[in-house]
Design an enzyme around this catalytic site. Structure first.
Site, mmCIF file in Angstrom:
data_model
loop_
_atom_site.group_PDB
_atom_site.id
_atom_site.type_symbol
_atom_site.label_atom_id
_atom_site.label_comp_id
_atom_site.label_asym_id
_atom_site.label_seq_id
_atom_site.Cartn_x
_atom_site.Cartn_y
_atom_site.Cartn_z
ATOM 1 N N THR A 1 -93.241 -21.954 14.430
ATOM 2 C CA THR A 1 -91.856 -22.293 14.120
ATOM 3 C C THR A 1 -91.801 -23.712 13.568
ATOM 4 O O THR A 1 -92.693 -24.511 13.838
ATOM 5 C CB THR A 1 -91.006 -22.216 15.411
ATOM 6 O OG1 THR A 1 -91.148 -20.922 15.984
ATOM 7 C CG2 THR A 1 -89.543 -22.486 15.153
ATOM 8 N N VAL A 2 -90.751 -24.034 12.831
ATOM 9 C CA VAL A 2 -90.494 -25.417 12.435
ATOM 10 C C VAL A 2 -89.126 -25.828 12.961
ATOM 11 O O VAL A 2 -88.201 -25.025 13.017
ATOM 12 C CB VAL A 2 -90.559 -25.620 10.907
ATOM 13 C CG1 VAL A 2 -91.977 -25.393 10.397
ATOM 14 C CG2 VAL A 2 -89.569 -24.734 10.169
#
Length: 515
Positions: free
Chosen positions: A333-334
Site C-alpha cells: 500500500t502507499v
C-alpha cells in the site's frame, strides 16, 4: 507540506501547491504520481480511502470497489474448489481509486484536473530512476511472478519487466501506456475508466483471459462519502474510516487500553504487553464483524462502546493470550499526508493490495489490477462472505488525529496490510501518550502481532524488552527486515501559529516536501 513514501511523488504534490493548488489537489497529484513511481504497492487499478479536513469538519471518502456481478461463491467453487487465489483474474474486484480522485477533486479541488495529473503523466512518459526500497520490492515481485508463470501475467512482464530492464537503484523505467491512460483520465475526469474507452479495454481483456470483471461492473461503481468514526484517548480524538475498512480495530484497542493505564515509559514491557493484548481484541472483533455495511449491518456503536471494551479487558491478564481469530496476511500500500496554508489537510491511502496486485495488466494501458477479492471470506455464513456487488473487508485505512474539543491536529497513517491498525495504535500512543514528535513517533521500534501468541519485533526494540515479552508468554521473533512493520507518514499543525510539523518513514524511501 506533502509527506509520502517516494520523493518524486512528494515533489509532484509540492509542485501543485506551488501552482496555487490546495491540499486536495496536492494529494491527488501525489496519489497519481505514486501509481507511476511506486507501482510495487499501488496502481491505477486499485482502491482508495481518504479523510479530508475542510471547512471546519472532517469528511470521509470510501472509494473501494465491489466484487463483479459474476463473482459468487458458486463461481469460486467451480473455478478454484472454493479457495480464493492470490493472483490471476478471480480476485480482481472493481478498482475505485480513479473515481476517488475524481470525486475528491469535484468536491474540494481548485486547479484543473489535467493540471493536477500533469506531474504523473510526465513521470510515466519521460521516465524516472528507481529508488532503493522500490527497486528491492520490484525485484522481489519479478522473482515471484516468474515462479508463478501464469498466462494472465504476460502483459505484466511486457509492462514492468521488459527486455533489458533490471529493477535496481537508479535504473530508468518509463511507460507510455501508463502516460496515455493518465491523460485519458485527466481529460474525462475519470469517466473513461468506468464508462469509456478504458472500461471497454478492461472488459475486452477480461473476456479474453477468462476474467469475470465487466464494463457493467465498472459503470455501476460509485464512491461513497461516509462519516468518520472515532474514539477519544489522552485528550485527543482518533478518527478512522468506518467498515468495510479495518480502522475500527485500532479504535477498539485504544478503548481497551483506556481502562489499563500505560506506564509513562514507552519501553516498559508491561506497557508493550498491554498494547499487544489490546490489539488482539481489536482484531478479534474486526475479523468477526467488519464487512460491507450495504450488505451486512455492522454495529460500530457497540464495537466502540465501553461495555464492549470492558468485556475485552475481562479476558486479558499478565500473560499473552490467543484471541482465536484468523491470522493476518500481508499486503502492499502507499500512504500520503498533505496540508496547505489555508488549513485544509488530507489523509489518503491507496493500494493494489499484494504488491503489484493480481498480476493482471490491461494491454497498452499500464493498468495493473488489484487482488482485493482475496480478502473475502469463503464461509457463506460469515458477514464478509464473498457475494456479487459486495465490497470486501479492507485493510487500507487513513487516520486523522484531532483534539477532544473538535480542533484538528493532522493526518497520519501506517500502510502495510494487517500491520496498519497495529501501526496506527503505536504511532498514536507514541504521539499522545509519550509526547513524541512526528518523526520520533514513526521511527520508534515497532512490534507486530502475527497470530495466536506469535509476535514479531524489530531488532531495535532491544534484547531486554524482547526477553521480558517472552517471559510474559509471547512467542517472539526478532525480524531484521523492517519492511513488514509498515511505512508511515504524519503531519501536525500548530493550532496557534499554523506551522506544519511532519514526519516520514525511515523504513522506506520516504520524503517530506515543504514550501
Amino acid at each position: 507540506m506533502v509527506a509520502t513514501s517516494q520523493p518524486l511523488a512528494a515533489q509532484a504534490g509540492l509542485r501543485v501547491l506551488q501552482e496555487g493548488g490546495n491540499a486536495v489537489d496536492a494529494a491527488i497529484a501525489t496519489a497519481a504520481a505514486l501509481t507511476v513511481v511506486e507501482p510495487t504497492s499501488n496502481g491505477i487499478g486499485g482502491d482508495l480511502f481518504a479523510l479530508v479536513w475542510a471547512g471546519g469538519e472532517l469528511h470521509g471518502l470510501n472509494a473501494s470497489g465491489a466484487a463483479p456481478a459474476a463473482l459468487s461463491l458458486d463461481a469460486l467453487h467451480a473455478r478454484h474448489a472454493g479457495e480464493m487465489p492470490r493472483h490471476g483474474w478471480t480476485p480482481v474486484t472493481v478498482p475505485g481509486a480513479v473515481r476517488g480522485w475524481a470525486d475528491l477533486h469535484a468536491r474540494f479541488g481548485r486547479l484543473d484536473f489535467a493540471q493536477v495529473l500533469a506531474p504523473a503523466v510526465a513521470y510515466a512518459a519521460e521516465g524516472y530512476p528507481l529508488s532503493p526500497v522500490l527497486a528491492a520490492n520490484w525485484a522481489r515481485a519479478t522473482q515471484i511472478y516468474r515462479r508463478l508463470n501464469l498466462p494472465e501475467m504476460e502483459e505484466w512482464f511486457r509492462t514492468f519487466a521488459p527486455d533489458g530492464f533490471t529493477p535496481r537503484p537508479g535504473a530508468l523505467w518509463r511507460s507510455e501506456g501508463h502516460a496515455r491512460t493518465l491523460r485519458d483520465i485527466a481529460a474525462t475526469q475519470g469517466r473513461s475508466f468506468y464508462e469509456g474507452d478504458l472500461a471497454a479495454r478492461i472488459d475486452a481483456h477480461a473476456r479474453a483471459g477468462g476474467g469475470l470483471l465487466r464494463a457493467d461492473d465498472l459503470t455501476a461503481h460509485r464512491s461513497e462519502w461516509v462519516t468518520p468514526i472515532h474514539t477519544d484517548h489522552a485528550g485527543h480524538r482518533v478518527y478512522e474510516i468506518p467498515p468495510n475498512g479495518q480502522g475500527v480495530a485500532a479504535l477498539i484497542a485504544l478503548n481497551v487500553l483506556r481502562g489499563q493505564p500505560l506506564p509513562e515509559r514507552r519501553d516498559d514491557p508491561l506497557g508493550l504487553h498491554r498494547q499487544i493484548e489490546a490489539m488482539k481484541r481489536g482484531f478479534h472483533d474486526a475479523h468477526a464483524f467488519v464487512a460491507d455495511p450495504r450488505h451486512t449491518p455492522v454495529d460500530v456503536s457497540h464495537l466502540l462502546s465501553e461495555a464492549n471494551a470492558q468485556a475485552h479487558r475481562a479476558r486479558l491478564g499478565d500473560r499473552a493470550h490467543d484471541p482465536q481469530t484468523r491470522a493476518p496476511s500481508t499486503g502492499g500500500t502507499v500512504y500520503l499526508a498533505a496540508a496547505d496554508d489555508g488549513g485544509q489537510m488530507v489523509s489518503l491511502i491507496q493500494s493494489n493490495y499484494m504488491g503489484f496486485g493480481s498480476g493482471v495488466v490491461v494491454p497498452g494501458t499500464g493498468v495493473a489490477l488489484h487482488n482485493r477479492g482475496h480478502n473475502f471470506h469463503t464461509d457463506p455464513a460469515h458477514p464478509n462472505a464473498l457475494a456479487p456487488g459486495k465490497r470486501p473487508y479492507h485493510t487500507i485505512i487513513p487516520g486523522f488525529l484531532g483534539r477532544t474539543d473538535g480542533t484538528p491536529v493532522g493526518p497520519f497513517g501506517v500502510m502495510g496490510g494487517f500491520m496498519q491498525p497495529q501501526g496506527h495504535l503505536q504511532v498514536v500512543l507514541n504521539t499522545v501518550t509519550h509526547g513524541m514528535n512526528p518523526q520520533q513517533a514513526l521511527d520508534a521500534p515497532r512490534w507486530q502481532w502475527l497470530d495466536g501468541t506469535r509476535v514479531e519485533v524489530e531488532a531495535s526494540l532491544g534484547a531486554d524488552l524482547t526477553r521480558e515479552l517472552i517471559r510474559l508468554g509471547h512467542s517472539v521473533t526478532v525480524q531484521t527486515d523492517p519492511g513488514s512493520f509498515g511505512r508511515g507518514q504524519m503531519i501536525r499543525r500548530d493550532p496557534v501559529t499554523g506551522v506544519l510539523e511532519g514526519g516520514t518513514e525511515s523504513r522506506t524511501d520516504g520524503h517530506i516536501a515543504v514550501w
